[in-house]
Design an enzyme around this catalytic site. Structure first.
Site, PDB file in Angstrom:
ATOM      1  CG  HIS A 256      -1.955   0.772   1.137  1.00  0.00           C
ATOM      2  ND1 HIS A 256      -2.068   1.812   0.236  1.00  0.00           N
ATOM      3  CD2 HIS A 256      -3.304   1.085   1.866  1.00  0.00           C
ATOM      4  CE1 HIS A 256      -3.283   2.582   0.282  1.00  0.00           C
ATOM      5  NE2 HIS A 256      -4.121   2.058   1.157  1.00  0.00           N
TER       6      HIS A 256
ATOM      7  CE1 TYR B 186      -4.053   4.778   6.358  1.00  0.00           C
ATOM      8  CE2 TYR B 186      -4.456   4.587   4.304  1.00  0.00           C
ATOM      9  CZ  TYR B 186      -5.054   4.646   5.221  1.00  0.00           C
ATOM     10  OH  TYR B 186      -6.166   5.027   5.538  1.00  0.00           O
TER      11      TYR B 186
END
Ligand SMILES: Cc1cc2nc3c(=O)[nH]c(=O)nc-3n(C[C@H](O)[C@H](O)[C@H](O)COP(=O)(O)O)c2cc1C
Length: 359
Positions: free
Chosen positions: A175, A180
Site C-alpha cells: 500500500h 499511509y
C-alpha cells in the site's frame, strides 16, 4: 478481435478469469486483529472478480492504527488468512494481500500494548480518527523513525509477505497510496527528514523501493504489486512541483525490480484532484508490467480505457462491496445495489455478507 473486460488475463504466475479486480477495502471486522469466518465468506462471495485484493493488513503491531483491522505477523493471523485464501480459491478466484502499515495514521487507543505510532517525521496528520474506546480523536504526532526503526519496518514487510504466501495467498500488494507509511515517506508534507530517507526524490522514494526490492527478493516480483496515488490528498498528503518526477522515478525503478503490477488510484471521483493524463501515460510507458486502474469506474469507462490501451485491469471498490456478483451484473446490465455507508466499518456481518447475491 478487440480484448474484452470479460476475457482472461495472465498476471505473473496466475491466470485471471477476467479483467475485473476487487479493490482493497478495509472493513474493520477483524476483532483481535485476526480475520474471521465472516471475512472468508465475504471474499468468497465476490470470487467472480478475476483478482481480489484484501483490505489493508498491517505487517506490524505498530501499523495497526485503525480499530479491528487484521495483521499478518502471528500464527493465528496466518491461520485466518489461510481460511480466506482457501475459500477464495475454492470459489474459483485469486487473492493478493494488501500490506498497509498506517505509520502516523493511527491512535494509541487502537494500538495493541507496546505498539508505537511511527512516521518519517514527527508531524501529525491533520484531522481526527475513530477509536472504539474514546470516539473521535485528533491524530497524535508520530515519533520520527530512527534508521534502526526504518530497517525494522522494512523487515516487517518482508516477513508479512512471506507469511501471506505461507497462508496460501497468491501475492502481495504494497500500500503505497492514500497517505499511509510508504506514501508518508514519498510526500514532503509528512517527510521532512534530512538524512538519506528524505529530501531529494531518490531519498523520499528510498523506503518504497527498499521495501519493494526486499519483498520481491523474498517472494518473487511476479507475485508483488504496489498501489500508488499521485496527487492524492487523503490523510494530509500534498502534491509539490516534483510530484510527476517522483512518480516517474518510482515507475522506472519498480519496473527494474520486476514488480508484476502498478495499481494507480485516481480519487477524483471522490473529490480529490485528478491525476493528469500525462502522468498516467508516462507511468504506463515507464513501467513494463501490468497497469491496474481504479477509482470511480463503471463498465463503459473501463471498456473505453481498455480499448484505448490505457490499462490492463480495472479495480472496482464500492460496486463490489454492495454487489457480490458484480461481474454478472455488469455483463447482464442488471441495476446495481447501492452501498450502505453506515455499515462500511462496523463490526459484524451486517453490511458485509448480507448484500443480495443476485446477478
Ligand atoms: C469502505 C472502504 C474501505 C477502503 N479501504 C481501503 C484500503 O484498505 N486500502 C486501499 O488502498 N484503499 C481503500 N479504499 C479505497 C478503494 O480501494 C477505492 O480506491 C475507492 O473506493 C474508489 O474506487 P470505487 O469508486 O470503485 O469505489 C477503501 C474504500 C472504501 C469505500
Amino acid at each position: 478481435m478487440s480484448t474484452s473486460l470479460f476475457s482472461p488475463y495472465k498476471l505473473g504466475r496466475i491466470e485471471l478469469a477476467n479483467r475485473f479486480v476487487m479493490s482493497p477495502m478495509t472493513r474493520n471486522r477483524s476483532i483481535g486483529n485476526i480475520p474471521h469466518e465472516i471475512e472468508s465468506t465475504y471474499y468468497a462471495q465476490r470470487a467472480e472478480a478475476g483478482l481480489i485484493i484484501t483490505g489493508g493488513i498491517s505487517p506490524s503491531p505498530n501499523g495497526l492504527g485503525y480499530a479491528r483491522i487484521p495483521g499478518l505477523f502471528s500464527s493465528e493471523q496466518v491461520a485466518g488468512f489461510r481460511r480466506v485464501a482457501d475459500a477464495v480459491h475454492q470459489a474459483g478466484s485469486h487473492i493478493f494481500a494488501q500490506l498497509m502499515h498506517v505509520g502516523r495514521i493511527g491512535h494509541p487507543a487502537n494500538l495493541p500494548a507496546g505498539a508505537r505510532l511511527l512516521g518519517p517525521s514527527a508531524i501529525a496528520a491533520p484531522g481526527t480518527m475513530y477509536t472504539d474506546t474514546e470516539g473521535m480523536q485528533p491524530h497524535p504526532a508520530p515519533s520520527a523513525m530512527t534508521e534502526a526503526e526504518i530497517e525494522e519496518a522494512i523487515g516487517e514487510h518482508v516477513r508479512a509477505a512471506e507469511l501471506a504466501i505461507e497462508a496460501g495467498l497468491d501475492g502481495v500488494e504494497l500500500h503505497g497510496a492514500n497517505g499511509y507509511l510508504i506514501e508518508q515517506f514519498l510526500n514532503t508534507a509528512s517527510n521532512q527528514r534530512t538524512d538519506g530517507w528524505g529530501g531529494s526524490i531518490e531519498g523520499r522514494a528510498r523506503f518504497a523501493l527498499e521495501v519493494a526490492e526486499r519483498v520481491a527478493r523474498q517472494i518473487g516480483g511476479d507475485r508483488l504489486g504496489i498501489r500508488l496515488s499521485p496527487y492524492g490528498v487523503f490523510n494530509g498528503m500534498q502534491a509539490d512541483p516534483e510530484t510527476d518526477a517522483l512518480y516517474e522515478h518510482l515507475a522506472r525503478r519498480l519496473g527494474e525490480l520486476g514488480l508484476v503490477y502498478v495499481h494507480l488510484v485516481d480519487h477524483s471521483s471522490m473529490g480529490a484532484p485528478p491525476v493528469s493524463p500525462t502522468l498516467k501515460q508516462s507511468i504506463r510507458k515507464l513501467f513494463p508490467g501490468t497497469y491496474i486502474a481504479s477509482g470511480g469506474y463503471d463498465r463503459a469507462r473501463a471498456e473505453q480505457e481498455l480499448a484505448e490501451g490505457r490499462a490492463d485491469l480495472f479495480a472496482f471498490g464500492r460496486p463490489f462491496l454492495a454487489n457480490p456478483r458484480l461481474v454478472s451484473k455488469l455483463k447482464n446490465g442488471t441495476p446495481l445495489t447501492p452501498p450502505d455507508l453506515a455499515t462500511f466499518y462496523t463490526p459484524g456481518p451486517q453490511g458485509l455478507t448480507d448484500y443480495p447475491i443476485d446477478g
